[in-house]
Design an enzyme around this catalytic site. Structure first.
Site, mmCIF file in Angstrom:
data_model
loop_
_atom_site.group_PDB
_atom_site.id
_atom_site.type_symbol
_atom_site.label_atom_id
_atom_site.label_comp_id
_atom_site.label_asym_id
_atom_site.label_seq_id
_atom_site.Cartn_x
_atom_site.Cartn_y
_atom_site.Cartn_z
ATOM 1 N N ARG A 126 -5.511 -38.875 -40.449
ATOM 2 C CA ARG A 126 -5.420 -37.763 -41.387
ATOM 3 C C ARG A 126 -5.885 -38.189 -42.777
ATOM 4 O O ARG A 126 -5.709 -39.332 -43.182
ATOM 5 C CB ARG A 126 -3.980 -37.252 -41.482
ATOM 6 C CG ARG A 126 -3.307 -37.002 -40.157
ATOM 7 C CD ARG A 126 -1.881 -36.508 -40.352
ATOM 8 N NE ARG A 126 -1.054 -36.739 -39.176
ATOM 9 C CZ ARG A 126 0.198 -36.336 -39.045
ATOM 10 N NH1 ARG A 126 0.775 -35.665 -40.027
ATOM 11 N NH2 ARG A 126 0.889 -36.591 -37.942
ATOM 12 N N GLU A 132 1.632 -24.266 -35.869
ATOM 13 C CA GLU A 132 2.979 -24.826 -35.776
ATOM 14 C C GLU A 132 3.840 -24.048 -36.760
ATOM 15 O O GLU A 132 3.689 -24.186 -37.971
ATOM 16 C CB GLU A 132 2.982 -26.319 -36.104
ATOM 17 C CG GLU A 132 2.187 -27.180 -35.133
ATOM 18 C CD GLU A 132 2.828 -27.294 -33.762
ATOM 19 O OE1 GLU A 132 4.009 -26.889 -33.627
ATOM 20 O OE2 GLU A 132 2.164 -27.768 -32.837
ATOM 21 N N ARG A 164 1.998 -24.179 -40.350
ATOM 22 C CA ARG A 164 0.729 -24.915 -40.357
ATOM 23 C C ARG A 164 -0.223 -24.243 -39.383
ATOM 24 O O ARG A 164 0.166 -23.942 -38.250
ATOM 25 C CB ARG A 164 0.948 -26.367 -39.956
ATOM 26 C CG ARG A 164 -0.210 -27.290 -40.322
ATOM 27 C CD ARG A 164 -0.056 -28.667 -39.720
ATOM 28 N NE ARG A 164 -0.462 -28.683 -38.312
ATOM 29 C CZ ARG A 164 0.254 -29.229 -37.327
ATOM 30 N NH1 ARG A 164 1.427 -29.783 -37.577
ATOM 31 N NH2 ARG A 164 -0.198 -29.196 -36.087
#
EC number: 6.3.3.5
Length: 299
Positions: A220, A271, A254
């Site tokens: 990430r 999510e 998200r």
């Protein structure tokens, strides 16, 4: 203001990178927060003002038990994530609901338990002649568990994977593999109370050789989302609220996007119940989350 329970489990807490900054932010805004394990039968949930699900990710192996836990807790305190959202958000069949609301999503076929796995895979491939690769995943998983990328020529091994998931009682998703992910990864956008906060880039998790990477911090990096991405993600959240008939925007969520063949963003997944929010990649993300929670805790 009463005590807020931040729900996790012993297995998942070490990889919940959001928890330390969130706890600090809660202290900053005056929230008394406690980290609680949903699998700990000694917890008295009635003593909490409210409960927010943070990383109870062992639910994926014990979904029925987790949903029963949520129901029990909802009778003695307030769930920041209401039960209709919990049930809906933990099942990726929500993608069909988003599509029905006009949100662009990856083309998705759902295979139900009791189906002929090989026939389902062959029918999917026949309907998607352009798909050189495809993805098999359960509708009720998290953290890339039981997700696999297959070459088009591997229908039989893929069908055995599908059959195993069906035998466990899961519905199964078949999707064409989006080739742009190998070049550009995905963009994961975080929202609080329906307002965009921050985003990250996540590298490809599913390798051509069948390797599946765990989405650790190494995969990430911070990335701002462009206007098209923000618009699609906001539309997905608005569609979720409308579909469920909720009165308020989601306190957090998200939305993970990839680029289609024409470069336009489309939803990979969302999510909304117990999302990893990538708070360590945003200077003020944890504070914005804590402020959103504080608003929900006001009398």
């Amino acid at each position: 203001m009463g005590i807020l329970a931040l729900v996790t489990d012993a297995v998942s807490l070490p990889i919940d990178y959001d928890m330390p900054p969130l706890l600090e932010a809660c202290r900053t805004v005056g929230i008394t927060a406690e980290v609680c394990d949903w699998e700990d039968g000694t917890v008295d949930w009635s003593r909490f003002e409210a409960v927010v699900f943070r990383s109870p990710w062992t639910w994926a192996e014990r979904q029925a038990e987790f949903l029963a836990f949520c129901e029990r807790v909802s009778h003695v305190t307030r769930l920041i994530t209401p039960m209709p959202l919990v049930r809906w958000a933990l099942d990726k069949r929500y993608l069909a609901d988003l599509a029905a609301h006009g949100v662009p999503v990856i083309p998705t076929t759902v295979v139900a338990p009791g189906s002929d796995a090989l026939a389902a895979v062959r029918d999917f491939l026949a309907a998607r002649p352009e798909a050189r690769e495809f993805v098999v995943k359960p509708t009720d998983g998290c953290y890339s568990k039981d997700v696999q990328r297959y070459q088009r020529s591997l229908a039989e091994p893929a069908s055995r994977h599908v059959a195993r998931l069906l035998a466990n009682g899961s519905h199964v998703i078949l999707q064409p593999y989006v080739e742009s992910v190998d070049r550009h990864g995905e963009t994961d956008l975080t929202f609080f109370d329906g307002v965009y906060s921050h985003a990250i880039h996540k590298g490809a998790m599913l390798m051509p050789d069948g390797t599946v990477h765990v989405p650790t911090l190494d995969f990430r990096q911070a990335r701002d989302a462009d206007e098209d991405q923000r618009a699609v993600a906001a539309a997905a959240l608005a569609a979720s609220v409308a579909h469920l008939g909720l009165d308020l925007p989601l306190v957090c969520g998200r939305v993970d996007l990839v680029r289609g063949a024409d470069g336009s963003p489309m939803v990979l997944e969302m999510e909304l119940c117990e999302p990893s929010l990538n708070l360590t990649f945003s200077e003020d993300g944890a504070l914005r989350f804590a402020q959103a929670l504080a608003e929900r805790l006001k009398p």
